[in-house]
Write a protein that holds these residues in place. Structure first.
Motif, PDB file in Angstrom:
ATOM      1  N   ASP A 141       0.822  -1.206   0.000  1.00 50.38           N
ATOM      2  CA  ASP A 141       0.000   0.000   0.000  1.00 50.38           C
ATOM      3  C   ASP A 141       0.860   1.261   0.000  1.00 50.38           C
ATOM      4  O   ASP A 141       0.501   2.262  -0.630  1.00 50.38           O
ATOM      5  CB  ASP A 141      -0.939   0.008   1.204  1.00 50.38           C
ATOM      6  N   VAL A 181       2.102   1.669  -3.601  1.00 52.24           N
ATOM      7  CA  VAL A 181       1.019   2.116  -4.481  1.00 52.24           C
ATOM      8  C   VAL A 181       0.692   3.582  -4.237  1.00 52.24           C
ATOM      9  O   VAL A 181       0.464   4.350  -5.177  1.00 52.24           O
ATOM     10  CB  VAL A 181      -0.236   1.239  -4.282  1.00 52.24           C
ATOM     11  N   PRO A 207      -2.502  -3.581  -8.140  1.00 53.57           N
ATOM     12  CA  PRO A 207      -1.644  -2.533  -7.565  1.00 53.57           C
ATOM     13  C   PRO A 207      -0.725  -1.848  -8.572  1.00 53.57           C
ATOM     14  O   PRO A 207      -0.441  -0.654  -8.443  1.00 53.57           O
ATOM     15  CB  PRO A 207      -0.840  -3.305  -6.509  1.00 53.57           C
TER      16      PRO A 207
END
Length: 242
Positions: A22, A25, A160
Motif C-alpha cells: 500500500d 502504491v 496494484p
C-alpha cells in the motif's frame, strides 16, 4: 488466558505485505527507492522474517526488483508493464462480469450503486484514494459473485501496478474516470444484460490501458520516504520471532 493465543506467522507476513504494498502504491515509497528489511521491520514492529517474505511476494508482483547481495528497490513506473497488467486484469473482469450478472441480487446492485455514489463524491472532492477504494468496492461485487478464485487472485495480484500509475497521473493533474461508465455498467447488471455489461467493462479497462500512455519514470532517487509505512497496521511495536 485462554483467549490469548499466538498470532499466526501467516498473518504477520500478510500484514507486512499489505503495508509495504500500500505504501508503494500510494507513492509513500517512491519508484527507485531502495528498501531494507531491517528498517521496515522496525517501522512495522515485526522481525525481519515476515518483511523478507513480503519482499519476495512484491518482487513476484512486479512492485519490487532485487539484485542478490546488492539491493532491493521499488520498480520504476513502466508504461508497457502497466498496459500489460491492465489488459490481463481487464480480461479477468470481463470473465467475472459474464458469470456474475445472471447471479446478481437486488442487494448486490444496491451495493454497486452505493459504491458509485461514494466514487463520484470522492472524485468531486479530489480524493483520489477514496475514489479508487470505492471503484475497487464496486467491481469487487462482481468478482465475489462470479466466484472464480483464479480470476480473483489475478486481479488482486496485478491491480496494484495499475493503481500506482493512476495515483501518479491524477497527482500530475489528470482526472479520475467519470462515474458515467459505472452507471452504464450497473444499469446493464440490473437489467440482466450480460453482453452490455461485458462491453462496458471492457471499455472501462481499455481506458486504464490508455492511462499508461505517457513517459516512464526514470530509475528515480535512492532515498526512502517511510513516513507513513505501518501507519494502519495496528502495530504497537511488538515483534515476532524469526
Amino acid at each position: 488466558m485462554e483467549a490469548i493465543r499466538p498470532v499466526p506467522r501467516t498473518l504477520l507476513r500478510d500484514r507486512a505485505y499489505e503495508a509495504i504494498r500500500d505504501a508503494i502504491v500510494a507513492g509513500d515509497i517512491a519508484p527507485g527507492a531502495v528498501v531494507r528489511d531491517a528498517e521496515l521491520a522496525g517501522l512495522l514492529g515485526l522481525s525481519r522474517a515476515p518483511v523478507r517474505d513480503a519482499f519476495a511476494r512484491l518482487v513476484d508482483d512486479g512492485l519490487l526488483e532485487s539484485k542478490p547481495q546488492s539491493y532491493t528497490r521499488v520498480t520504476p513506473l513502466v508504461a508497457a508493464d502497466v498496459r500489460d497488467a491492465a489488459a490481463v486484469v481487464g480480461a479477468m473482469h470481463e470473465l467475472v462480469t459474464r458469470v456474475a450478472v445472471p447471479r446478481l441480487l437486488t442487494a448486490h446492485i444496491d451495493a454497486m450503486r452505493d459504491s458509485n455514489a461514494r466514487f463520484a463524491d470522492a472524485v468531486g472532492r479530489g480524493d483520489v484514494g477514496g475514489a479508487l477504494r470505492a471503484d475497487d468496492e464496486l467491481h469487487d461485487v462482481l468478482v465475489r459473485v462470479g466466484g472464480n478464485r483464479a480470476a480473483a487472485a489475478t486481479i488482486a495480484r496485478y491491480s496494484p501496478l495499475i493503481r500506482r500509475l493512476e495515483r501518479r497521473r491524477f497527482a500530475e493533474g489528470g482526472n479520475c474516470r467519470s462515474a458515467g461508465l459505472h452507471d452504464e455498467l450497473i444499469d446493464a447488471c440490473a437489467d440482466g444484460d450480460v453482453d452490455k455489461a461485458v462491453r462496458v467493462t471492457a471499455e472501462i479497462w481499455r481506458g486504464l490501458e490508455d492511462l499508461a500512455d505517457g513517459p516512464d519514470d526514470s530509475e528515480g532517487s535512492e532515498a526512502l520516504d517511510l513516513s507513513d509505512v505501518g501507519a494502519d497496521t495496528g502495530s504497537s511495536g511488538s515483534s515476532d520471532s524469526d
